[in-house]
Design a protein around this motif. Sequence first.
Motif, PDB file in Angstrom:
ATOM      1  N   SER A 164       0.820  -1.210   0.000  1.00 45.66           N
ATOM      2  CA  SER A 164       0.000   0.000   0.000  1.00 45.66           C
ATOM      3  C   SER A 164       0.852   1.258   0.000  1.00 45.66           C
ATOM      4  CB  SER A 164      -0.938   0.005   1.207  1.00 45.66           C
ATOM      5  OG  SER A 164      -0.200   0.016   2.418  1.00 45.66           O
TER       6      SER A 164
ATOM      7  N   ALA B 255      -9.994  -1.113   2.405  1.00 44.26           N
ATOM      8  CA  ALA B 255      -8.643  -1.406   1.908  1.00 44.26           C
ATOM      9  C   ALA B 255      -8.628  -2.633   1.004  1.00 44.26           C
ATOM     10  CB  ALA B 255      -7.687  -1.613   3.083  1.00 44.26           C
TER      11      ALA B 255
ATOM     12  N   TRP C 178      -6.083   4.860   0.828  1.00 39.69           N
ATOM     13  CA  TRP C 178      -7.310   4.399   0.164  1.00 39.69           C
ATOM     14  C   TRP C 178      -8.353   5.516   0.232  1.00 39.69           C
ATOM     15  CZ3 TRP C 178      -4.922   1.386   4.004  1.00 39.69           C
ATOM     16  CH2 TRP C 178      -4.196   0.309   3.524  1.00 39.69           C
TER      17      TRP C 178
END
Length: 465
Positions: A66, A361, A465
Amino acid sequence: MGSPAERRGDARELAAWLEREGVRTLALTWVDNAGIARVKAIPAARLAYAAQRGIGMSPVFDVYTSEDVMTESEHISGPSGDLRLFPDPDRVTVLAAQPGWAWAPADRYDQKGEPHPACQRRFARTMAERATAAGLDLRMGFETEWVVTRAPTGHDPAQDDAFAPLEYPCTGPAYGMTRIVELSDYLRDVAEALALQGIEVHQIHPEYAPGQFEVSCAPGDPVRAADDAVLVRETVRAVSVRHGLRASFAPSVIAGQVGNGCHLHLSLHRDGTSLHRTPDAAWGLAPDAVAFLGGVLDALPALMAVGCPSPASYLRLQPSHWAGVYQCWGIENREAALRLIPGAPDDPDGGHAEIKTFDGAANPYLVVGAAIAAGLHGIESGARLPDPESEDPGTLTVRERARRRIVRLPGTLTEAADRFEKSAPLHDAMGKVLHGAVLAVRRAEETRFAEADDEELAAATRWRW
């Protein structure tokens, strides 16, 4: 996908339509295993080329974390190799909040034209096709939650704002009309943009946390549901920017506060008949519906590595917060991980189930594919549902939970990833390349945040996100 010539011909007509609509640029997205929507943009006039030959991208994005750090799996690593992105012409959408832009989800193939074994959208489609082959008509939809904030006055944008205090644009009570009034123009524009893009909204309303809202969309086939989840999120983000706001879909925006979920709703039908409306059956569920949901419930500890993919996900998963942290199911029980919703008695198509643990997520293609894989395994293995729970498991004593065989779902990403690694049904459904890439990203995320406290973890991930 049709022959290259057919794809090119159809795409030329589509490109001409986009030109008439004033579209000059097309965003092609795929979602990686960390849940990040990645993109390649092309001139709309280049659509025919993209439809025939694809657009290049590296396979290494399948092992990006991420935070954009490249890890590696047994089958995917390093800078070598290339894939081709092919836009889905049936989902090309003019973006209402981004003038001159359109969007399309992409499927990924190798240079020889073979499907990429780690393509998450292909995985979702394959699982949906297996359900169809088993005589099931699956309908799915997502609830998307997000938090909007304003940047602090005087904040220096050149500095990392991850730890800056957040200013919320609305302060009314949770679920209150005050929040609608405070942001009525913004929410109207969100709803209008979604409608213009062909997204049927069932509800849009304030949620519990400050600045938090939710939109629920009409169910559709599983791949479309995942596509819609991507489009909803990016539409909300675009409308937010136009209103001077910033949207976060992260599972934990502020540690200790209620986080953002992204619940999956699903219903099963066969030959046009709902399997949630079987007369005289326990809970109204046909045998295959019982087995399917039983398979999902049994697989939830492993599914959490798919639907709760960040260490920050586990900040959200707290008892008595409607997050479903115990492995149980219940009829209209918002504390159960799997909630059965009977629907209106006079609605023959009513009734569905909701998986409450998943969050924003997650890659929605992985979520729908993995849920279907677990449900089909439940049918194949004759899974059953235990007695439903009508109480909040978090208020029961340890002894009472043990008597009812209610266990806590994994409380860390490490625990969930361990269960995912050992799940033969999910490994078999995903294949070794995709399964290995997902696991590699989860292990890298564990390592990255192993020493972070709750506040650091939430701050470091809130804008990913």
